[in-house]
Motif scaffolding. Structure first.
Motif, PDB file in Angstrom:
ATOM      1  N   ARG A 115      32.385-104.190   0.919  1.00 16.45           N
ATOM      2  CA  ARG A 115      31.981-102.778   0.965  1.00 16.45           C
ATOM      3  C   ARG A 115      33.076-101.905   1.565  1.00 16.45           C
ATOM      4  N   PHE A 116      33.758-102.428   2.557  1.00 20.96           N
ATOM      5  CA  PHE A 116      34.838-101.690   3.211  1.00 20.96           C
ATOM      6  C   PHE A 116      35.908-101.301   2.192  1.00 20.96           C
ATOM      7  N   ILE A 117      36.163-102.193   1.237  1.00 23.27           N
ATOM      8  CA  ILE A 117      37.170-101.917   0.212  1.00 23.27           C
ATOM      9  C   ILE A 117      36.817-100.660  -0.573  1.00 23.27           C
ATOM     10  N   ILE A 170      37.650-109.674  -4.069  1.00 23.98           N
ATOM     11  CA  ILE A 170      36.598-109.413  -5.051  1.00 23.98           C
ATOM     12  C   ILE A 170      36.547-110.541  -6.071  1.00 23.98           C
ATOM     13  N   TRP A 171      37.700-110.907  -6.610  1.00 21.01           N
ATOM     14  CA  TRP A 171      37.737-111.971  -7.611  1.00 21.01           C
ATOM     15  C   TRP A 171      37.390-113.325  -6.985  1.00 21.01           C
ATOM     16  N   LEU A 178      29.879-116.593  -9.035  1.00 18.58           N
ATOM     17  CA  LEU A 178      29.616-116.271 -10.452  1.00 18.58           C
ATOM     18  C   LEU A 178      28.572-115.153 -10.565  1.00 18.58           C
ATOM     19  N   ASP A 179      28.618-114.203  -9.629  1.00 23.29           N
ATOM     20  CA  ASP A 179      27.679-113.087  -9.606  1.00 23.29           C
ATOM     21  C   ASP A 179      28.220-111.971 -10.497  1.00 23.29           C
ATOM     22  N   ARG A 180      27.749-111.942 -11.751  1.00 26.73           N
ATOM     23  CA  ARG A 180      28.262-110.973 -12.720  1.00 26.73           C
ATOM     24  C   ARG A 180      27.872-109.549 -12.352  1.00 26.73           C
ATOM     25  N   ASP A 181      26.688-109.358 -11.763  1.00 24.03           N
ATOM     26  CA  ASP A 181      26.286-108.001 -11.366  1.00 24.03           C
ATOM     27  C   ASP A 181      27.245-107.453 -10.312  1.00 24.03           C
ATOM     28  N   LYS A 185      29.951-104.189 -10.783  1.00 24.85           N
ATOM     29  CA  LYS A 185      30.002-103.031  -9.877  1.00 24.85           C
ATOM     30  C   LYS A 185      31.371-102.904  -9.204  1.00 24.85           C
ATOM     31  N   ALA A 186      31.981-104.060  -8.890  1.00 21.02           N
ATOM     32  CA  ALA A 186      33.244-104.043  -8.148  1.00 21.02           C
ATOM     33  C   ALA A 186      34.468-103.950  -9.059  1.00 21.02           C
ATOM     34  N   TYR A 187      34.284-104.127 -10.357  1.00 19.33           N
ATOM     35  CA  TYR A 187      35.438-104.140 -11.267  1.00 19.33           C
ATOM     36  C   TYR A 187      36.302-102.879 -11.160  1.00 19.33           C
TER      37      TYR A 187
END
Length: 481
Positions: A115-117, A170-171, A178-181, A185-187
């Motif tokens: 979240r900080f990112i 993130i990656w 493997l949390d695609r959601d 959101k982070a992409y």
């Protein structure tokens, strides 16, 4: 009622991963006495305690809903004005605080950093515009609760890749969960960091490579001979190995994320072109990893930072499938030496674990613990909490690794292309043991039991049944979860 609720909450995290190691001759002594004696005699069960202490610190200091991630002192600073103003150093220290999160079953405690990112990216977009007139976002080596991202005058902050390193978390989080959601959101954060890097790279006129300028190898300096024949020292450079390895890892992860999400194909194709023009990590005539694009000599050979080995850990580009670089990293570490500050010895313990040298990793861990406080907190000096987290991660790295590409596979995405290695760097003193609840890339949970240094039983579970390549006692097997 308060006590019972606290115990239940605490155990819901701590109970996910358990580790048993042999009791050494000092195991019955009080902890401060064990800490004092730790370098002199193997005390495997103290290493197990240190491992769980690191997890405990993360559970206590980085809750899933914590408003900020752990800083240099975590929540344990005793001063009103702490060393370095209690900020977030992101040329290693902030990231090291979260090295144990995924592999030790505390992925939800990783969330405060993730979240900080988001906040850093907002300020980082302003810094990218102001200093480079570039798109995307960047961050230099010092953040604060208001997400400061701009550079300062320090040698530690010449290169613009601290934000890129943060973004690689993130990656990594996706690879383990493997949390695609989450990834969807982070992409945009990944994309923005990659977009900035691609925009600010410039062509090296000598080789045609794309490099960062200005750059540095945190926080080291080098000597050189100027045109008049005088020997001088400097830290400013072009395209440090550290910068390039981080950018390579970021671009690879961003490309893979776009592929997972089935989006941004044109942007991913552009990043592949940039990737192809980055300078490769190289070794010098002595076989060591080059820290700068020219083979400069370090001013301080035993410097606490080993930034040019980012690709060994936490990066993955230096691994057994790159034997020249693998050996080059070993030679570089031998030159750096073992004795250093707390967090530096923690980093070296992870390096040696990645190099499959369990005894050397254990030696660094023993030095880290033995030179810390009687309460097992890392004294750096001065007190910093990052060494505790780095040491915790090193114990896990000795027991399981899941980053090495399988034979013939370079994919960043499919876990079938990576080997899960059990006990890759087991110290000789850890003869018998058992661990449950370790995590591996691919949303895998791993239990291992061993006797006389050899795996006698293991179990790998995953949400869906799948086949994996697992290295057990030196033999690669294909197993079903």
């Amino acid at each position: 009622a308060i006590r019972d609720a606290a115990i239940a909450d605490h155990q819901s995290y701590m109970g996910r991963c358990r580790l048993t190691l042999p009791a050494g001759p000092d195991a019955a002594l009080p902890t401060p006495e064990r800490v004092k004696r730790n370098e002199a005699a193997p005390d495997p069960s103290l290493a197990a305690l240190y491992f769980q202490f690191g997890r405990y610190l993360m559970v206590g200091g980085s809750r899933p809903d914590s408003p900020l991630p752990s800083n240099l002192q975590g929540i344990w600073a005793e001063e009103y004005s702490t060393p370095w103003r209690g900020d977030f150093h992101s040329n290693i220290n902030l990231q090291m605080n979260y090295w144990p999160a995924e592999v030790t079953g505390l992925a939800d405690c990783h969330r405060p950093l993730l979240r900080f990112i988001e906040g850093v990216a907002v300020e980082g977009a302003r810094a990218a515009k102001a200093y480079y007139n570039a798109p995307g976002w960047t961050a230099y080596h010092t953040q604060n609760p208001w997400f400061e991202a701009a550079p300062s005058y320090l040698p530690a902050t010449a290169g613009p890749t601290c934000g890129a390193w943060m973004a690689t978390h993130i990656w990594t989080h996706y690879q383990f969960t493997l949390d695609r959601d989450f990834l969807r959101k982070a992409y945009p954060l990944l994309r923005g960091a990659a977009e900035f890097c691609a925009a600010v790279l410039v062509e090296d006129p000598k080789h045609g490579w794309l490099v960062t300028a200005p750059s540095s190898s945190p926080e080291n300096s080098y000597s050189f001979t100027d045109s008049s024949g005088q020997k001088k020292r400097a830290w400013l450079c072009v395209g440090s190995t550290y910068d390039i390895q981080i950018i390579r890892g970021l671009l690879q992860g961003t490309i893979a994320a776009a592929e997972v999400l089935g989006t941004d194909a044109a942007f991913a194709a552009d990043l592949k072109k940039v990737l192809s023009r980055l300078p490769a990590t190289r070794v010098n005539a002595e076989g060591r990893i080059m820290e700068w694009q020219e083979d400069f000599e370090e001013v301080e050979v035993t410097h606490r930072h080993s930034s040019h080995l980012w690709g060994l850990y936490p990066g993955i580009e230096i691994n057994p499938s790159t034997p020249e670089l693998f050996e080059g990293a070993r030679k570089s570490l031998d030159r750096r030496g073992d004795s250093s500050t707390g967090w530096s010895m923690a980093w070296k313990a992870n390096f040696w674990a990645r190099l499959r040298d369990g005894d050397r990793a254990s030696k660094l861990l023993a030095m880290l613990i033995g030179r810390g406080g009687g309460n097992m907190m890392c004294l750096h000096p001065p007190f910093q909490i990052d060494g505790n987290f780095g040491g915790c991660a090193a114990v896990a790295e000795m027991l399981i690794q899941s980053h090495t590409p399988a034979a013939g596979g370079e994919s960043q995405i499919s876990n079938l292309k990576f080997e899960i290695e059990l006990l890759p760097a087991l110290p000789a003193a850890w003869t018998d043991g058992k661990v449950t609840g370790l995590r591996a890339r691919g949303d895998l949970t791993v239990d291992i039991e061993w006797k006389a240094g050899r795996v006698v039983d293991f179990k790998i579970t995953s949400p869906v049944k799948q086949e994996l390549r697992v290295r057990v006692n030196g033999e690669v097997r294909t197993v079903k979860t």
